[in-house]
Design a protein around this motif. Structure first.
Motif, PDB file in Angstrom:
ATOM      1  N   ASN A   1       0.904  -1.163   0.116  1.00 62.50           N
ATOM      2  CA  ASN A   1      -0.037   0.000  -0.017  1.00 62.50           C
ATOM      3  C   ASN A   1       0.853   1.248   0.079  1.00 62.50           C
ATOM      4  O   ASN A   1       1.813   1.419   1.141  1.00 62.50           O
ATOM      5  CB  ASN A   1      -0.861   0.195   1.121  1.00 62.50           C
ATOM      6  CG  ASN A   1      -1.856   0.856   1.221  1.00 62.50           C
ATOM      7  OD1 ASN A   1      -1.927   1.934   0.139  1.00 62.50           O
ATOM      8  ND2 ASN A   1      -2.803   1.430   2.160  1.00 62.50           N
TER       9      ASN A   1
ATOM     10  N   PHE B 291      -0.478   4.240  -0.519  1.00 63.50           N
ATOM     11  CA  PHE B 291      -1.028   5.337  -0.114  1.00 63.50           C
ATOM     12  C   PHE B 291      -0.764   5.661   1.530  1.00 63.50           C
ATOM     13  O   PHE B 291      -0.967   4.712   2.390  1.00 63.50           O
ATOM     14  CB  PHE B 291      -2.345   5.286  -0.448  1.00 63.50           C
ATOM     15  CG  PHE B 291      -2.691   5.451  -1.691  1.00 63.50           C
ATOM     16  CD1 PHE B 291      -2.298   6.408  -2.545  1.00 63.50           C
ATOM     17  CD2 PHE B 291      -3.056   4.356  -2.396  1.00 63.50           C
ATOM     18  CE1 PHE B 291      -2.402   6.388  -4.140  1.00 63.50           C
ATOM     19  CE2 PHE B 291      -3.051   4.370  -3.802  1.00 63.50           C
ATOM     20  CZ  PHE B 291      -2.831   5.465  -4.584  1.00 63.50           C
TER      21      PHE B 291
ATOM     22  N   GLU C  74      -8.103   3.534  -5.385  1.00 64.46           N
ATOM     23  CA  GLU C  74      -6.924   2.889  -4.563  1.00 64.46           C
ATOM     24  C   GLU C  74      -6.829   1.414  -5.138  1.00 64.46           C
ATOM     25  O   GLU C  74      -5.451   1.265  -5.437  1.00 64.46           O
ATOM     26  CB  GLU C  74      -7.304   2.988  -3.039  1.00 64.46           C
ATOM     27  CG  GLU C  74      -7.084   4.244  -2.448  1.00 64.46           C
ATOM     28  CD  GLU C  74      -7.088   4.284  -0.919  1.00 64.46           C
ATOM     29  OE1 GLU C  74      -6.618   3.537  -0.229  1.00 64.46           O
ATOM     30  OE2 GLU C  74      -8.122   5.187  -0.363  1.00 64.46           O
ATOM     31  N   GLU C  75      -7.754   0.516  -4.910  1.00 69.75           N
ATOM     32  CA  GLU C  75      -7.580  -0.837  -5.551  1.00 69.75           C
ATOM     33  C   GLU C  75      -6.863  -0.960  -6.843  1.00 69.75           C
ATOM     34  O   GLU C  75      -5.769  -1.555  -7.012  1.00 69.75           O
ATOM     35  CB  GLU C  75      -8.937  -1.454  -5.705  1.00 69.75           C
ATOM     36  CG  GLU C  75      -8.737  -3.123  -5.617  1.00 69.75           C
ATOM     37  CD  GLU C  75     -10.039  -3.788  -5.433  1.00 69.75           C
ATOM     38  OE1 GLU C  75     -10.146  -5.042  -6.247  1.00 69.75           O
ATOM     39  OE2 GLU C  75     -10.857  -3.309  -4.874  1.00 69.75           O
TER      40      GLU C  75
ATOM     41  N   LEU D 181      -2.708  10.857   0.043  1.00 74.33           N
ATOM     42  CA  LEU D 181      -4.235  11.202  -0.310  1.00 74.33           C
ATOM     43  C   LEU D 181      -4.677  12.299   0.736  1.00 74.33           C
ATOM     44  O   LEU D 181      -4.231  12.439   2.108  1.00 74.33           O
ATOM     45  CB  LEU D 181      -4.920   9.971   0.061  1.00 74.33           C
ATOM     46  CG  LEU D 181      -4.725   8.625  -1.047  1.00 74.33           C
ATOM     47  CD1 LEU D 181      -5.451   7.487  -0.594  1.00 74.33           C
ATOM     48  CD2 LEU D 181      -4.769   9.322  -2.383  1.00 74.33           C
TER      49      LEU D 181
ATOM     50  N   VAL E 158      -4.508   8.678 -10.085  1.00 73.22           N
ATOM     51  CA  VAL E 158      -4.493   9.320  -8.884  1.00 73.22           C
ATOM     52  C   VAL E 158      -4.859  10.884  -9.323  1.00 73.22           C
ATOM     53  O   VAL E 158      -4.362  11.273 -10.544  1.00 73.22           O
ATOM     54  CB  VAL E 158      -2.975   9.387  -8.115  1.00 73.22           C
ATOM     55  CG1 VAL E 158      -2.974  10.289  -7.013  1.00 73.22           C
ATOM     56  CG2 VAL E 158      -2.990   8.053  -7.602  1.00 73.22           C
TER      57      VAL E 158
END
Length: 148
Positions: free
Chosen positions: A9, A11, A63-64, A92, A131
């Motif tokens: 991840n 983020f 996100e995914e 984010l 993004v």
């Protein structure tokens, strides 16, 4: 056959702090096979657009989908360059002008691989990840959508 790296991840909510960056660098001092690091830091600019000054950017992402795409990019970069490690962090939420919103950190035995890999990762993040950044102006009645 190359080893597959796990999906990470990238983020984090809010800005990336200088202490987080410093800590990330310090953690690599025990990895004595590393001879080079390259770091890219993306910072929010206080641009002026149509007479309005940007005070922050609000980052959002699918996100995914972004994590899936980032995993593919990571695998391709590890396959192309002889890296020891690669770390990517993207903000984010609302990031004020002057704050760090993207931190890419590559490490390898030799500088050329670290530098080239870091540059390619940054360019691919900008071109391929879902993004977005929405400029927030000092006069909050005006907002414009922009790609990161």
């Amino acid at each position: 056959m190359m080893k597959e790296h796990k999906t990470k991840n990238i983020f984090m909510q809010g800005p990336i702090s200088p202490s987080f960056i410093a800590d990330s660098i310090a953690k690599h001092s025990t990895k004595t096979e590393i001879g080079a690091h390259d770091i890219f830091l993306g910072q929010v600019r206080a641009d002026e657009v149509n007479g309005q000054k940007v005070k922050a950017i609000e980052y959002t992402a699918y996100e995914e989908m972004a994590l899936e795409k980032m995993h593919m990019i990571r695998e391709a970069i590890f396959e192309k360059y002889n890296l020891t490690c690669m770390h990517i962090h993207h903000s984010l939420g609302e990031i004020a002008a002057g704050e760090i919103c993207l931190f890419v950190f590559t490490s390898s035995a030799h500088r050329k691989a670290a530098i080239e890999a870091c540059n390619e990762v940054v360019e691919r993040i900008k071109a391929e990840l879902p993004v977005w950044g929405k400029e927030i102006f000092e006069d909050a009645t005006h907002q414009w959508k922009v790609n990161q």
